[in-house]
Design a protein around this motif. Sequence first.
Motif, PDB file in Angstrom:
ATOM      1  N   UNK A 281     -13.691   1.744  17.972  1.00 54.15           N
ATOM      2  CA  UNK A 281     -12.776   2.872  17.736  1.00 54.15           C
ATOM      3  C   UNK A 281     -12.617   3.183  16.256  1.00 54.15           C
ATOM      4  N   UNK A 282     -12.735   2.173  15.390  1.00 52.27           N
ATOM      5  CA  UNK A 282     -12.602   2.424  13.951  1.00 52.27           C
ATOM      6  C   UNK A 282     -13.740   3.303  13.436  1.00 52.27           C
ATOM      7  N   UNK A 283     -14.874   3.266  14.126  1.00 54.85           N
ATOM      8  CA  UNK A 283     -15.986   4.159  13.796  1.00 54.85           C
ATOM      9  C   UNK A 283     -15.838   5.492  14.548  1.00 54.85           C
ATOM     10  N   UNK A 284     -15.497   5.401  15.822  1.00 59.83           N
ATOM     11  CA  UNK A 284     -15.452   6.583  16.701  1.00 59.83           C
ATOM     12  C   UNK A 284     -14.381   7.586  16.264  1.00 59.83           C
ATOM     13  N   UNK A 285     -13.197   7.088  15.886  1.00 59.83           N
ATOM     14  CA  UNK A 285     -12.080   7.968  15.561  1.00 59.83           C
ATOM     15  C   UNK A 285     -12.052   8.417  14.096  1.00 59.83           C
ATOM     16  N   UNK A 286     -12.956   7.876  13.288  1.00 52.29           N
ATOM     17  CA  UNK A 286     -12.960   8.253  11.869  1.00 52.29           C
ATOM     18  C   UNK A 286     -13.601   9.624  11.699  1.00 52.29           C
ATOM     19  N   UNK A 287     -12.909  10.528  10.971  1.00 53.75           N
ATOM     20  CA  UNK A 287     -13.406  11.877  10.731  1.00 53.75           C
ATOM     21  C   UNK A 287     -13.833  12.026   9.275  1.00 53.75           C
ATOM     22  N   UNK A 288     -14.743  12.966   9.039  1.00 57.56           N
ATOM     23  CA  UNK A 288     -15.295  13.144   7.689  1.00 57.56           C
ATOM     24  C   UNK A 288     -14.237  13.496   6.650  1.00 57.56           C
ATOM     25  N   UNK A 289     -13.187  14.201   7.084  1.00 59.34           N
ATOM     26  CA  UNK A 289     -12.157  14.607   6.113  1.00 59.34           C
ATOM     27  C   UNK A 289     -11.011  13.602   6.012  1.00 59.34           C
ATOM     28  N   UNK A 290     -11.143  12.451   6.665  1.00 57.09           N
ATOM     29  CA  UNK A 290     -10.119  11.410   6.568  1.00 57.09           C
ATOM     30  C   UNK A 290     -10.127  10.764   5.186  1.00 57.09           C
ATOM     31  N   UNK A 291      -8.951  10.335   4.760  1.00 56.27           N
ATOM     32  CA  UNK A 291      -8.829   9.521   3.549  1.00 56.27           C
ATOM     33  C   UNK A 291      -8.782   8.061   3.985  1.00 56.27           C
ATOM     34  N   UNK A 292      -9.742   7.265   3.513  1.00 55.32           N
ATOM     35  CA  UNK A 292      -9.874   5.886   3.982  1.00 55.32           C
ATOM     36  C   UNK A 292      -8.607   5.065   3.766  1.00 55.32           C
ATOM     37  N   UNK A 293      -7.971   5.219   2.605  1.00 56.74           N
ATOM     38  CA  UNK A 293      -6.751   4.459   2.318  1.00 56.74           C
ATOM     39  C   UNK A 293      -5.636   4.794   3.310  1.00 56.74           C
ATOM     40  N   UNK A 294      -5.560   6.059   3.720  1.00 52.43           N
ATOM     41  CA  UNK A 294      -4.539   6.471   4.693  1.00 52.43           C
ATOM     42  C   UNK A 294      -4.825   5.843   6.054  1.00 52.43           C
TER      43      UNK A 294
ATOM     44  N   UNK B 169       0.298  12.135   9.181  1.00 55.79           N
ATOM     45  CA  UNK B 169       0.558  12.528  10.573  1.00 55.79           C
ATOM     46  C   UNK B 169      -0.728  12.839  11.336  1.00 55.79           C
ATOM     47  N   UNK B 170      -1.744  13.361  10.645  1.00 51.28           N
ATOM     48  CA  UNK B 170      -2.998  13.699  11.332  1.00 51.28           C
ATOM     49  C   UNK B 170      -3.781  12.459  11.755  1.00 51.28           C
ATOM     50  N   UNK B 171      -3.533  11.320  11.089  1.00 53.73           N
ATOM     51  CA  UNK B 171      -4.244  10.090  11.450  1.00 53.73           C
ATOM     52  C   UNK B 171      -3.412   9.159  12.329  1.00 53.73           C
ATOM     53  N   UNK B 172      -2.130   9.484  12.522  1.00 50.07           N
ATOM     54  CA  UNK B 172      -1.213   8.552  13.199  1.00 50.07           C
ATOM     55  C   UNK B 172      -1.665   8.202  14.619  1.00 50.07           C
ATOM     56  N   UNK B 173      -1.967   9.214  15.441  1.00 52.49           N
ATOM     57  CA  UNK B 173      -2.330   8.950  16.833  1.00 52.49           C
ATOM     58  C   UNK B 173      -3.595   8.097  16.949  1.00 52.49           C
ATOM     59  N   UNK B 174      -4.590   8.447  16.134  1.00 50.73           N
ATOM     60  CA  UNK B 174      -5.864   7.716  16.198  1.00 50.73           C
ATOM     61  C   UNK B 174      -5.713   6.272  15.726  1.00 50.73           C
TER      62      UNK B 174
ATOM     63  N   UNK C 219       0.810  -1.224   0.000  1.00 49.04           N
ATOM     64  CA  UNK C 219       0.000   0.000   0.000  1.00 49.04           C
ATOM     65  C   UNK C 219       0.846   1.277   0.000  1.00 49.04           C
ATOM     66  N   UNK C 220       2.088   1.178   0.484  1.00 46.60           N
ATOM     67  CA  UNK C 220       2.949   2.364   0.664  1.00 46.60           C
ATOM     68  C   UNK C 220       3.095   3.244  -0.584  1.00 46.60           C
ATOM     69  N   UNK C 221       3.385   2.684  -1.779  1.00 46.61           N
ATOM     70  CA  UNK C 221       3.559   3.558  -2.958  1.00 46.61           C
ATOM     71  C   UNK C 221       2.331   4.410  -3.265  1.00 46.61           C
ATOM     72  N   UNK C 222       1.139   3.846  -3.076  1.00 51.17           N
ATOM     73  CA  UNK C 222      -0.095   4.586  -3.357  1.00 51.17           C
ATOM     74  C   UNK C 222      -0.284   5.750  -2.382  1.00 51.17           C
ATOM     75  N   UNK C 223       0.212   5.581  -1.165  1.00 54.39           N
ATOM     76  CA  UNK C 223       0.067   6.618  -0.143  1.00 54.39           C
ATOM     77  C   UNK C 223       1.158   7.684  -0.281  1.00 54.39           C
ATOM     78  N   UNK C 224       2.395   7.247  -0.431  1.00 54.25           N
ATOM     79  CA  UNK C 224       3.535   8.163  -0.401  1.00 54.25           C
ATOM     80  C   UNK C 224       3.689   8.975  -1.679  1.00 54.25           C
ATOM     81  N   UNK C 225       3.196   8.462  -2.814  1.00 53.64           N
ATOM     82  CA  UNK C 225       3.383   9.163  -4.088  1.00 53.64           C
ATOM     83  C   UNK C 225       2.235  10.105  -4.442  1.00 53.64           C
TER      84      UNK C 225
ATOM     85  N   UNK D  19      -0.574  11.606   1.253  1.00 51.97           N
ATOM     86  CA  UNK D  19       0.661  11.810   2.025  1.00 51.97           C
ATOM     87  C   UNK D  19       0.477  12.836   3.139  1.00 51.97           C
ATOM     88  N   UNK D  20      -0.249  13.907   2.875  1.00 53.01           N
ATOM     89  CA  UNK D  20      -0.410  14.976   3.870  1.00 53.01           C
ATOM     90  C   UNK D  20      -1.305  14.561   5.046  1.00 53.01           C
ATOM     91  N   UNK D  21      -2.015  13.448   4.886  1.00 55.94           N
ATOM     92  CA  UNK D  21      -2.914  12.990   5.943  1.00 55.94           C
ATOM     93  C   UNK D  21      -2.254  12.008   6.919  1.00 55.94           C
TER      94      UNK D  21
END
Length: 293
Positions: free
Chosen positions: A171-184, A64-69, A49-55, A60-62
């Motif tokens: 938690x997968x429902x609770x921590x998911x935000x509307x502006x999240x990218x599902x693949x990330x 760090x914002x999803x890391x803690x959750x 999955x890494x190439x699709x996310x990092x490239x 890519x910008x999402x």
Amino acid sequence: MPQNIKAHLFVILASFLVGGSFIVTDKLTGTIDPISITLLRFILASLILAPFILLIKKYRVKIFSTFKRTMIMSFFYSSYFIGMFKALETTSALNTGAIYTLIPLLTGIASIFVFKQYISSKQYMVYAFGIIGTCIVVFKGNLELFLAFSLNKGDFIFLFSIILMTLYSITSKYFYKKDDELLVVVFMTLIGGCIWMAISLIVFDVPLEWEKLNTTNLLNIGYLTIFTTLFTVFLYQSANVVLGPKKVMAYVYLNPAFVAIIAFIIDKTTMNFFTTIGILISAIATIILLKSK
């Protein structure tokens, strides 16, 4: 296709893939430590999955914002596997199969406190109905096996493990935000899984021993990596956001049915009358729970 219907199809496909994983995992038993195999699964799925996310910048910008959750989500997800492996050291797959049927009920109860969802007395009866039907499939309608069922140390460990799986679903429902990218979210959940599994290897002093895997083992791990790690995390996360954990976990009652059907297709393993009845009862319970508001 309506989003709701797509979500149900995602769960059905994920459940079918998980059913196949039980058969594949059985073929890997005795090769190397299961925790080491699971770490390898998470690493390979992350690398795919890494190439699709990092490239792609919007993904890519999402990160760090999803890391803690996702670290919290992946903690429960990884801990479930660790608990399951430790439980199987002192209990049987039959016992874990019976205890696993409690997940929909536990998810329903947890949803009361987290999502303020109401459970009627009728729904509690349906949960009990589903547990009975699934247990008939697990014990293959053998009354002697059912009466011989007793809890041991491993069973209590697995009971704690399914609580962790319930918390992952919540938690997968609770921590998911509307502006999240599902693949990330999926990618970072897998990365978190790698971290927690690596920590568990150190804590439990488990050797990697990946050099012991032969070609057949690697093919089986490939199935587990692509279909029951990468795909199922994506499918369950997608469905959880739309349907909520309570309805997604209702499909747990159908897992033994999927295993029985796949075993029939692959190994020509026949189902007896009681197994068929158990599958029908589980299916009815699942349908009723899915139709409830």
